[in-house]
Scaffold this motif. Structure first.
Motif, short mmCIF file in Angstrom:
data_model
loop_
_atom_site.label_atom_id
_atom_site.label_comp_id
_atom_site.label_asym_id
_atom_site.label_seq_id
_atom_site.Cartn_x
_atom_site.Cartn_y
_atom_site.Cartn_z
N ARG A 130 0.83 -1.21 0.00
CA ARG A 130 0.00 0.00 0.00
C ARG A 130 0.86 1.26 0.00
NH1 ARG A 130 -3.15 -3.17 3.57
NH2 ARG A 130 -2.18 -2.16 5.38
N ALA A 131 1.94 1.23 0.77
CA ALA A 131 2.84 2.39 0.84
C ALA A 131 3.56 2.63 -0.49
CB ALA A 131 3.85 2.20 1.96
N ALA A 132 3.79 1.56 -1.22
CA ALA A 132 4.57 1.66 -2.46
C ALA A 132 3.74 2.07 -3.67
CB ALA A 132 5.25 0.31 -2.75
N ILE A 133 2.46 1.86 -3.65
CA ILE A 133 1.63 2.06 -4.85
C ILE A 133 1.73 3.48 -5.42
CG2 ILE A 133 -0.74 2.08 -5.73
CD1 ILE A 133 0.80 -0.68 -5.36
N PRO A 134 1.70 4.54 -4.61
CA PRO A 134 1.81 5.87 -5.20
C PRO A 134 3.09 6.05 -6.02
CG PRO A 134 1.04 6.04 -2.94
CD PRO A 134 1.44 4.61 -3.15
N TYR A 135 4.18 5.41 -5.61
CA TYR A 135 5.43 5.51 -6.36
C TYR A 135 5.33 4.78 -7.69
CZ TYR A 135 7.33 7.24 -1.95
OH TYR A 135 7.57 7.97 -0.81
N LEU A 136 4.66 3.63 -7.70
CA LEU A 136 4.49 2.90 -8.96
C LEU A 136 3.64 3.73 -9.92
CD1 LEU A 136 4.69 0.46 -10.81
CD2 LEU A 136 2.80 -0.59 -9.54
N VAL A 137 2.57 4.32 -9.43
CA VAL A 137 1.73 5.14 -10.29
C VAL A 137 2.51 6.33 -10.83
CG1 VAL A 137 -0.32 6.61 -10.33
CG2 VAL A 137 -0.40 4.41 -9.15
N GLU A 138 3.34 6.92 -9.99
CA GLU A 138 4.18 8.05 -10.44
C GLU A 138 5.16 7.61 -11.52
OE1 GLU A 138 7.14 11.50 -8.57
OE2 GLU A 138 6.04 10.15 -7.23
N LEU A 139 5.77 6.43 -11.33
CA LEU A 139 6.70 5.92 -12.34
C LEU A 139 5.99 5.70 -13.68
CD1 LEU A 139 9.43 4.74 -13.24
CD2 LEU A 139 8.65 2.53 -12.34
N LEU A 140 4.81 5.11 -13.64
CA LEU A 140 4.08 4.86 -14.88
C LEU A 140 3.79 6.16 -15.62
CD1 LEU A 140 1.61 2.13 -13.56
CD2 LEU A 140 3.58 1.77 -15.06
N ARG A 141 3.54 7.22 -14.90
CA ARG A 141 3.30 8.52 -15.55
C ARG A 141 4.57 9.05 -16.19
NH1 ARG A 141 0.23 10.38 -10.45
NH2 ARG A 141 -1.94 9.80 -10.86
N MET A 142 5.71 8.70 -15.61
CA MET A 142 6.99 9.18 -16.14
C MET A 142 7.39 8.48 -17.43
SD MET A 142 9.14 9.31 -12.56
CE MET A 142 10.68 9.80 -13.32
N LEU A 143 6.99 7.22 -17.58
CA LEU A 143 7.43 6.40 -18.71
C LEU A 143 6.49 6.61 -19.90
CD1 LEU A 143 8.36 3.15 -16.75
CD2 LEU A 143 9.89 5.00 -17.46
N LYS A 144 6.71 7.70 -20.63
CA LYS A 144 5.79 8.12 -21.69
C LYS A 144 5.74 7.17 -22.87
CE LYS A 144 4.96 12.05 -19.54
NZ LYS A 144 3.70 12.24 -18.80
N SER A 145 6.80 6.38 -23.09
CA SER A 145 6.86 5.46 -24.23
C SER A 145 6.43 4.05 -23.88
CB SER A 145 8.29 5.42 -24.80
OG SER A 145 8.69 6.70 -25.25
N LEU A 146 6.03 3.83 -22.63
CA LEU A 146 5.72 2.48 -22.16
C LEU A 146 4.50 1.90 -22.87
CD1 LEU A 146 6.90 0.57 -19.96
CD2 LEU A 146 5.05 1.34 -18.47
N LYS A 147 4.64 0.65 -23.31
CA LYS A 147 3.55 -0.06 -23.99
C LYS A 147 3.13 -1.33 -23.28
CE LYS A 147 5.02 1.48 -28.61
NZ LYS A 147 3.98 2.49 -28.78
N ALA A 148 4.05 -1.94 -22.52
CA ALA A 148 3.75 -3.25 -21.92
C ALA A 148 4.42 -3.38 -20.56
CB ALA A 148 4.23 -4.38 -22.84
N VAL A 149 3.80 -4.20 -19.71
CA VAL A 149 4.34 -4.51 -18.38
C VAL A 149 4.36 -6.02 -18.22
CG1 VAL A 149 4.05 -4.25 -15.90
CG2 VAL A 149 3.41 -2.37 -17.42
N VAL A 150 5.47 -6.56 -17.78
CA VAL A 150 5.55 -7.97 -17.40
C VAL A 150 5.56 -8.01 -15.88
CG1 VAL A 150 6.80 -10.14 -17.57
CG2 VAL A 150 6.86 -8.52 -19.48
N VAL A 151 4.49 -8.56 -15.30
CA VAL A 151 4.31 -8.62 -13.85
C VAL A 151 4.83 -9.98 -13.38
CG1 VAL A 151 2.64 -8.53 -11.99
CG2 VAL A 151 2.32 -7.08 -14.00
N LEU A 152 5.86 -9.95 -12.53
CA LEU A 152 6.60 -11.15 -12.19
C LEU A 152 6.36 -11.56 -10.74
CD1 LEU A 152 9.71 -9.90 -14.07
CD2 LEU A 152 8.55 -12.03 -14.65
N GLY A 153 5.48 -12.53 -10.55
CA GLY A 153 5.23 -13.06 -9.23
C GLY A 153 4.00 -12.47 -8.56
N THR A 154 3.57 -13.12 -7.47
CA THR A 154 2.32 -12.75 -6.80
C THR A 154 2.36 -11.38 -6.13
OG1 THR A 154 1.78 -15.08 -6.46
CG2 THR A 154 0.65 -13.49 -5.06
N PRO A 155 3.39 -11.02 -5.33
CA PRO A 155 3.39 -9.68 -4.74
C PRO A 155 3.35 -8.57 -5.79
CG PRO A 155 4.93 -11.09 -3.57
CD PRO A 155 4.50 -11.85 -4.81
N ALA A 156 4.11 -8.75 -6.88
CA ALA A 156 4.08 -7.75 -7.95
C ALA A 156 2.68 -7.67 -8.56
CB ALA A 156 5.11 -8.08 -9.02
#
Length: 205
Positions: A130-156
């Motif tokens: 829960r504490a980390a989610i805002p940082y992930l959302v911020e990162l996704l906004r920064m990565l303007k060219s991002l097209k895909a995410v590979v989610v590796l494992g259950t916690p991720a």
């Protein structure tokens, strides 16, 4: 991007000269915003946050490889100080090898963790996620060219779901590349890992 920061074999960080070359690139154009972002997290959390690997697509990455939390070999003093497939551990070896097998280029990819600070020997708790989610959302906004995410494992996967999912990206799920995960059923889990990377490569072709 210098090609001499992409080693041909795993465990490249056993050579300290490679780490030095990478550290010299932390403020390169493709890296500076990410380096500042990681350092901001470290300051806000008062925690050890390994940096993004310059041997990557950096801010221009098209594929994000999302793991759970940094391993010991990514922590400065004990390892490279970078979240990298070149670290001297078997999780990095598996990721390096699977990406190569799948044909997913490191030059268009970026490795990161849903919980970016070092947890010192325990898996992410619900509170960590829960504490980390805002940082992930911020990162996704920064990565303007991002097209895909590979989610590796259950916690991720849990963290990704908490982030709001989607984000207009193609998402591929795979087992975590740690030996504890892969070796549980290598005949099934290794092909799943490679296939997720292969699908991500196809999604940006």
């Amino acid at each position: 991007m210098p090609t001499n920061v992409f080693p041909a074999a795993p465990k490249g960080h056993r050579d300290p000269r490679l780490v030095v070359r990478k550290m010299a690139l932390l403020n390169a154009p493709h890296m500076k915003p990410l380096t500042e972002f990681a350092r901001k997290i470290a300051e806000e959390r008062k925690a050890e946050v390994p940096l993004f690997d310059p041997a990557s697509g950096g801010i221009n990455a098209k594929v994000l490889l999302l793991l759970e939390s940094p391993g010991p070999k990514s922590v400065a003093g004990n390892g490279s100080g970078l979240i990298s497939l070149d670290n001297d551990d078997q999780t990095a070896v598996n990721g390096f090898t699977a990406m190569a097998e799948a044909g997913l280029s490191r030059q268009v990819s970026l490795n990161w963790n849903v919980v970016p600070w070092y947890l010192s020997g325990h898996a992410p708790t619900p509170a960590d996620l829960r504490a980390a989610i805002p940082y992930l959302v911020e990162l996704l906004r920064m990565l303007k060219s991002l097209k895909a995410v590979v989610v590796l494992g259950t916690p991720a996967g849990t963290g990704w779901n908490l982030s709001g999912k989607g984000h207009g990206l193609k998402v591929f799920n795979a087992p975590h590349p740690s030996p504890q995960s892969i070796n549980r059923d290598r005949a099934t889990r290794w092909p799943q890992l490679v296939e997720a990377f292969r699908q991500a490569a196809a999604a940006i072709a």
